[in-house]
Design an enzyme around this catalytic site. Structure first.
Site, PDB file in Angstrom:
ATOM      1  N   HIS A 159       0.818  -1.224   0.000  1.00 59.68           N
ATOM      2  CA  HIS A 159       0.000   0.000   0.000  1.00 59.68           C
ATOM      3  C   HIS A 159       0.853   1.276   0.000  1.00 59.68           C
ATOM      4  O   HIS A 159       0.310   2.367  -0.167  1.00 59.68           O
ATOM      5  CB  HIS A 159      -0.929   0.027   1.219  1.00 59.68           C
ATOM      6  CG  HIS A 159      -1.958  -1.064   1.218  1.00 59.68           C
ATOM      7  ND1 HIS A 159      -2.882  -1.198   0.210  1.00 59.68           N
ATOM      8  CD2 HIS A 159      -2.198  -2.085   2.089  1.00 59.68           C
ATOM      9  CE1 HIS A 159      -3.657  -2.251   0.470  1.00 59.68           C
ATOM     10  NE2 HIS A 159      -3.259  -2.807   1.605  1.00 59.68           N
ATOM     11  N   ASP A 195      -2.459 -10.472  -2.540  1.00 60.63           N
ATOM     12  CA  ASP A 195      -3.038 -10.044  -1.263  1.00 60.63           C
ATOM     13  C   ASP A 195      -4.529  -9.749  -1.480  1.00 60.63           C
ATOM     14  O   ASP A 195      -4.962  -9.376  -2.572  1.00 60.63           O
ATOM     15  CB  ASP A 195      -2.308  -8.775  -0.780  1.00 60.63           C
ATOM     16  CG  ASP A 195      -2.720  -8.340   0.615  1.00 60.63           C
ATOM     17  OD1 ASP A 195      -1.991  -8.678   1.569  1.00 60.63           O
ATOM     18  OD2 ASP A 195      -3.761  -7.666   0.757  1.00 60.63           O
ATOM     19  N   HIS A 197      -6.174  -7.266  -0.494  1.00 61.63           N
ATOM     20  CA  HIS A 197      -6.393  -5.851  -0.776  1.00 61.63           C
ATOM     21  C   HIS A 197      -5.630  -5.415  -2.025  1.00 61.63           C
ATOM     22  O   HIS A 197      -4.547  -5.941  -2.307  1.00 61.63           O
ATOM     23  CB  HIS A 197      -5.907  -4.996   0.407  1.00 61.63           C
ATOM     24  CG  HIS A 197      -6.523  -5.370   1.729  1.00 61.63           C
ATOM     25  ND1 HIS A 197      -5.908  -6.230   2.619  1.00 61.63           N
ATOM     26  CD2 HIS A 197      -7.701  -5.009   2.290  1.00 61.63           C
ATOM     27  CE1 HIS A 197      -6.682  -6.370   3.692  1.00 61.63           C
ATOM     28  NE2 HIS A 197      -7.773  -5.651   3.517  1.00 61.63           N
ATOM     29  N   ASP A 284      -4.329 -12.973   3.350  1.00 64.06           N
ATOM     30  CA  ASP A 284      -5.570 -12.497   3.970  1.00 64.06           C
ATOM     31  C   ASP A 284      -6.800 -12.838   3.124  1.00 64.06           C
ATOM     32  O   ASP A 284      -7.917 -12.415   3.435  1.00 64.06           O
ATOM     33  CB  ASP A 284      -5.509 -10.987   4.300  1.00 64.06           C
ATOM     34  CG  ASP A 284      -4.788 -10.153   3.270  1.00 64.06           C
ATOM     35  OD1 ASP A 284      -4.506 -10.661   2.174  1.00 64.06           O
ATOM     36  OD2 ASP A 284      -4.513  -8.964   3.562  1.00 64.06           O
TER      37      ASP A 284
HETATM   38  N1  Q9C Z   1      -9.057  -1.632  10.301  1.00 62.89           N
HETATM   39  C1  Q9C Z   1      -2.439  -5.328   4.131  1.00 62.89           C
HETATM   40  O1  Q9C Z   1      -3.053  -6.383   4.085  1.00 62.89           O
HETATM   41  N2  Q9C Z   1      -7.558  -1.364   7.465  1.00 62.89           N
HETATM   42  N3  Q9C Z   1      -3.015  -4.210   4.554  1.00 62.89           N
HETATM   43  C2  Q9C Z   1      -8.838  -1.750   6.972  1.00 62.89           C
HETATM   44  C3  Q9C Z   1      -9.529  -2.471   9.250  1.00 62.89           C
HETATM   45  C4  Q9C Z   1      -6.470  -1.419   6.554  1.00 62.89           C
HETATM   46  C5  Q9C Z   1      -4.405  -4.176   4.966  1.00 62.89           C
HETATM   47  C6  Q9C Z   1      -9.907  -1.652   8.040  1.00 62.89           C
HETATM   48  C7  Q9C Z   1      -6.180  -2.774   5.985  1.00 62.89           C
HETATM   49  C8  Q9C Z   1      -4.807  -2.802   5.361  1.00 62.89           C
HETATM   50  C9  Q9C Z   1      -0.993  -5.281   3.767  1.00 62.89           C
HETATM   51 ZN    ZN Z   2      -4.079  -7.225   2.585  1.00 59.72          ZN
END
Ligand code: Q9C
Ligand code: ZN
Length: 345
Positions: A159, A195, A197, A284
Site C-alpha cells: 500500500h 493479497d 487488498h 488475507d
Molecule cells: N481496520 C495489508 O493487508 N484497514 N493491509 C482496513 C480495518 C487497513 C491491509 C480496516 C487494511 C490494510 C498489507
Molecule cells: Zn491485505
C-alpha cells in the site's frame, strides 16, 4: 528456497488502529512473523538474514523527503512530549491543498499517509527498513541465480507508494525488489499481487512504466480497503498504458472463481514475457481472516503455489498481509512448499 528474515521486525509493535469506528490493537502484529517462521523452519526451509543494503537504494522507488519523514517522524513526536502511537487525523481530500506540505508534525502526517490504520511507533523505521532489506536481499539471491527466494517482510509494503504510507505499509518491499532486479540485469519484471487488498502503492509506483507489469487480484474496492483504487478500468498511463491489470473480485470469492482470475493474471504475465516474477504474497484471502471476506481454504494455498510455478520464472516472494495468525504459517508454507515442488527451474 531461502527465507530472508530479520528479528528487527519486532521493533514495530504496540500500535493501535481505527477499525470500524473503534481504536483497537493493530491486526498487523509481530506474532504473524513468529507463526510463519515457526512453520517454515518446521518444514525445512533455510533462514538467512538480510544483507546490509545502503539506505539510498530506497530512493530508487521512494521520494527522498518521504523517506526522511518516515525516519524522523517519531523523534518529532516525542520532542512534543508525546509517546505511544502516531496516527493522523486530517488528510488533503478534494477542495484542500496538496501543494503545501505542512511543516508541523500532525499536518505532515496527514499529507504523507492516507488512513488511520498505520501507526508509527518508536521502532517503525528500523523495522520497515529491515523489511525492505529482506526484500532486496531476496531479489539479490534470485538475480545471482537462485530459482526463488522468500522475503518474510514485516511491516508489509504494497500500500506504500512513492511518497505515501498506509494500510500497515511504510516502504514498498515488492517494488524495491522489482526495481532491484531491474537494476541487476532483468529487462522486464512482472509483479503479481495476490493479497486480499489492492496493491495501490505498487500500482502508483509503476503506473507510467512499461518495464514492470503490475497485476493484482483483490476484493473489489466498491466495498473493500483501499476503496479508492483497484478498479478494472485502471490500465496504466503513458508508456505504461496496458502494463497495469486489476482483477477485482466480489466479497465471498472462493477458490474456483479465484483460480479462474489467477489464470487470467498468469496469461497476461505470459504475454508480457518478463524475465522474473515478484509475488506480493498476502494470505488475507483465507476464510478465517479477521478483516477480510474471501473464502480460500488451507488446501487452496498449495494449489496457488502450483499455479505460481506454471510461468517457470525466477520468483521473489514478498510477504504482505494475512491476519489469521494461528493459520498464517500453514497458508504461507502451503504456497511456498508446493511452488518448490512444482518449479522446474
Ligand atoms: N481496520 C495489508 O493487508 N484497514 N493491509 C482496513 C480495518 C487497513 C491491509 C480496516 C487494511 C490494510 C498489507
Ligand atoms: Zn491485505
Amino acid at each position: 528456497m531461502q527465507v530472508v528474515h530479520s528479528p528487527q521486525h519486532a521493533l514495530h509493535d504496540g500500535g493501535v488502529e481505527l477499525h470500524r469506528g473503534e481504536m483497537v490493537p493493530s491486526f498487523e502484529s509481530p506474532e504473524r512473523v513468529h507463526f510463519i517462521l515457526a512453520e517454515l523452519e518446521r518444514t525445512g526451509f533455510a533462514v538467512v538474514p538480510p544483507r546490509d543494503v545502503p539506505q539510498d537504494r530506497l530512493m530508487r522507488v521512494h521520494e527522498p523527503a518521504f523517506v526522511e519523514f518516515l525516519q524522523g517522524a517519531y523523534a518529532r513526536w516525542t520532542a512534543q512530549g508525546r509517546d505511544g502511537s502516531m496516527l493522523p487525523s486530517g488528510f488533503p481530500a478534494r477542495g484542500l491543498r496538496r501543494d503545501r506540505r505542512p511543516s508541523g508534525i500532525h499536518g505532515a502526517m496527514g499529507w504523507y499517509s492516507f488512513d488511520a490504520s498505520t501507526p508509527i511507533v518508536a521502532g517503525t523505521w528500523d523495522a520497515a527498513f529491515a523489511a525492505a532489506r529482506c526484500a532486496m536481499t531476496a531479489a539479490a539471491l534470485v538475480s545471482e541465480g537462485a530459482a526463488a527466494a522468500y522475503a518474510l517482510c514485516r511491516p508489509p509494503g504494497h500500500h506504500a507508494g512513492t511518497s505515501f504510507y498506509g494500510g500497515y505499509c511504510y516502504l514498498n518491499n515488492a517494488a524495491l525488489a522489482a526495481q532491484y532486479l531491474r537494476d541487476h540485469g532483468s529487462k522486464r519484471v512482472a509483479v503479481l499481487d495476490v493479497d486480499y487488498h489492492h496493491g495501490n502503492g505498487t500500482q502508483e509506483i509503476f503506473w507510467e512504466r512499461d518495464d514492470v507489469l503490475f497485476v493484482s487480484l483483490h476484493a473489489t474496492p466498491e466495498s473493500e480497503y483501499p476503496y479508492f483504487l483497484g478498479y478494472a478500468d485502471e490500465r496504466g498511463a503513458g508508456r505504461g498504458e496496458g502494463c497495469t491489470l486489476n482483477l477485482p473480485l466480489p466479497l465471498g470469492t472462493a477458490w474456483p472463481e479465484y483460480r479462474a482470475a489467477l489464470d487470467v493474471a498468469l496469461e497476461a504475465i505470459g504475454r508480457f514475457a518478463p524475465d522474473a516474477l515478484i509475488v506480493s504474497l498476502g494470505v488475507d484471502t483465507f476464510e478465517a481472516d479477521p478483516i477480510s471476506a474471501f473464502r480460500l481454504q488451507r488446501a487452496d494455498y498449495a494449489r496457488m503455489g502450483a499455479c505460481l510455478a506454471v510461468p517457470g520464472l525466477p520468483t521473489v516472494f514478498v510477504q504482505e498481509g494475512g491476519y489469521a495468525v494461528a493459520e498464517i504459517g500453514a497458508n504461507v508454507a502451503g504456497v511456498l512448499g508446493e511452488f518448490s515442488a512444482c518449479n522446474t527451474l
